[in-house]
Motif scaffolding. Structure first.
Motif, PDB file in Angstrom:
ATOM      1  N   LYS A   2       0.828  -1.208   0.000  1.00 53.51           N
ATOM      2  CA  LYS A   2       0.000   0.000   0.000  1.00 53.51           C
ATOM      3  C   LYS A   2       0.863   1.258   0.000  1.00 53.51           C
ATOM      4  O   LYS A   2       0.563   2.222  -0.699  1.00 53.51           O
ATOM      5  CB  LYS A   2      -0.949   0.005   1.205  1.00 53.51           C
ATOM      6  CG  LYS A   2      -2.075  -0.986   1.074  1.00 53.51           C
ATOM      7  CD  LYS A   2      -2.985  -0.926   2.281  1.00 53.51           C
ATOM      8  CE  LYS A   2      -4.118  -1.930   2.148  1.00 53.51           C
ATOM      9  NZ  LYS A   2      -5.046  -1.861   3.286  1.00 53.51           N
ATOM     10  N   GLN A   3       1.935   1.246   0.783  1.00 55.34           N
ATOM     11  CA  GLN A   3       2.845   2.397   0.839  1.00 55.34           C
ATOM     12  C   GLN A   3       3.418   2.690  -0.546  1.00 55.34           C
ATOM     13  O   GLN A   3       3.499   3.851  -0.966  1.00 55.34           O
ATOM     14  CB  GLN A   3       3.974   2.109   1.832  1.00 55.34           C
ATOM     15  CG  GLN A   3       5.049   3.168   1.866  1.00 55.34           C
ATOM     16  CD  GLN A   3       6.250   2.745   2.709  1.00 55.34           C
ATOM     17  OE1 GLN A   3       6.258   1.696   3.344  1.00 55.34           O
ATOM     18  NE2 GLN A   3       7.271   3.568   2.696  1.00 55.34           N
ATOM     19  N   ILE A   4       3.787   1.660  -1.264  1.00 53.61           N
ATOM     20  CA  ILE A   4       4.380   1.813  -2.593  1.00 53.61           C
ATOM     21  C   ILE A   4       3.343   2.334  -3.580  1.00 53.61           C
ATOM     22  O   ILE A   4       3.627   3.242  -4.374  1.00 53.61           O
ATOM     23  CB  ILE A   4       5.003   0.482  -3.047  1.00 53.61           C
ATOM     24  CG1 ILE A   4       6.187   0.142  -2.136  1.00 53.61           C
ATOM     25  CG2 ILE A   4       5.416   0.543  -4.519  1.00 53.61           C
ATOM     26  CD1 ILE A   4       6.656  -1.283  -2.219  1.00 53.61           C
ATOM     27  N   LEU A   5       2.141   1.779  -3.538  1.00 51.90           N
ATOM     28  CA  LEU A   5       1.081   2.246  -4.429  1.00 51.90           C
ATOM     29  C   LEU A   5       0.736   3.708  -4.135  1.00 51.90           C
ATOM     30  O   LEU A   5       0.532   4.502  -5.058  1.00 51.90           O
ATOM     31  CB  LEU A   5      -0.152   1.366  -4.315  1.00 51.90           C
ATOM     32  CG  LEU A   5      -1.273   1.678  -5.309  1.00 51.90           C
ATOM     33  CD1 LEU A   5      -0.806   1.455  -6.747  1.00 51.90           C
ATOM     34  CD2 LEU A   5      -2.493   0.823  -5.020  1.00 51.90           C
ATOM     35  N   ARG A   6       0.736   4.064  -2.870  1.00 52.36           N
ATOM     36  CA  ARG A   6       0.466   5.466  -2.509  1.00 52.36           C
ATOM     37  C   ARG A   6       1.567   6.380  -3.041  1.00 52.36           C
ATOM     38  O   ARG A   6       1.298   7.503  -3.483  1.00 52.36           O
ATOM     39  CB  ARG A   6       0.329   5.595  -0.992  1.00 52.36           C
ATOM     40  CG  ARG A   6      -0.950   4.989  -0.466  1.00 52.36           C
ATOM     41  CD  ARG A   6      -1.022   5.016   1.043  1.00 52.36           C
ATOM     42  NE  ARG A   6      -2.193   4.262   1.486  1.00 52.36           N
ATOM     43  CZ  ARG A   6      -2.269   3.620   2.643  1.00 52.36           C
ATOM     44  NH1 ARG A   6      -1.257   3.659   3.504  1.00 52.36           N
ATOM     45  NH2 ARG A   6      -3.364   2.956   2.974  1.00 52.36           N
ATOM     46  N   HIS A   7       2.797   5.911  -3.010  1.00 49.85           N
ATOM     47  CA  HIS A   7       3.899   6.713  -3.563  1.00 49.85           C
ATOM     48  C   HIS A   7       3.711   6.896  -5.066  1.00 49.85           C
ATOM     49  O   HIS A   7       3.898   8.004  -5.579  1.00 49.85           O
ATOM     50  CB  HIS A   7       5.253   6.065  -3.271  1.00 49.85           C
ATOM     51  CG  HIS A   7       6.396   6.838  -3.829  1.00 49.85           C
ATOM     52  ND1 HIS A   7       6.855   8.006  -3.270  1.00 49.85           N
ATOM     53  CD2 HIS A   7       7.153   6.628  -4.934  1.00 49.85           C
ATOM     54  CE1 HIS A   7       7.847   8.487  -3.999  1.00 49.85           C
ATOM     55  NE2 HIS A   7       8.052   7.665  -5.017  1.00 49.85           N
ATOM     56  N   LEU A   8       3.355   5.832  -5.765  1.00 46.97           N
ATOM     57  CA  LEU A   8       3.101   5.932  -7.203  1.00 46.97           C
ATOM     58  C   LEU A   8       2.011   6.962  -7.476  1.00 46.97           C
ATOM     59  O   LEU A   8       2.172   7.848  -8.318  1.00 46.97           O
ATOM     60  CB  LEU A   8       2.699   4.566  -7.771  1.00 46.97           C
ATOM     61  CG  LEU A   8       2.254   4.547  -9.238  1.00 46.97           C
ATOM     62  CD1 LEU A   8       3.389   4.963 -10.168  1.00 46.97           C
ATOM     63  CD2 LEU A   8       1.724   3.165  -9.605  1.00 46.97           C
TER      64      LEU A   8
END
Length: 90
Positions: A2-8
């Motif tokens: 989720k953290q990575i998708l939010r960064h994207l």
């Protein structure tokens, strides 16, 4: 994942939802040994490379986190951060 998708989403001004289709791709890369920092570095590298081009449409989980693509992108990060040795290696 989720953290990575939010960064994207935040860095590329996108709105991919936190659904299994998107998160499973990222989770698979993490399970295969990628670090969160690797994923974020790939997002940042491809955003910088593709911004304002036709390629920008590929700033999406299915492209960035597909196993074969991810490994190629990870290799590009390695090349970008290696110190240059004063000449081309053939």
């Amino acid at each position: 994942a989720k953290q990575i998708l939010r960064h994207l989403n935040s860095s590329c001004k996108l709105a991919f939802r936190e659904v299994a289709t998107n998160l499973n791709l990222i989770a698979s890369r993490l399970k295969s040994g990628a670090r969160v920092s690797d994923c974020i570095a790939i997002i940042d590298m491809k955003r910088a490379e593709w911004a304002g081009t036709e390629q920008a449409k590929y700033l999406r989980p299915s492209t960035l986190f597909r196993a074969s693509n991810f490994e190629q992108y990870l290799g590009q990060i390695g090349q970008a951060t290696r110190p240059r040795l004063g000449g081309d290696i053939v």
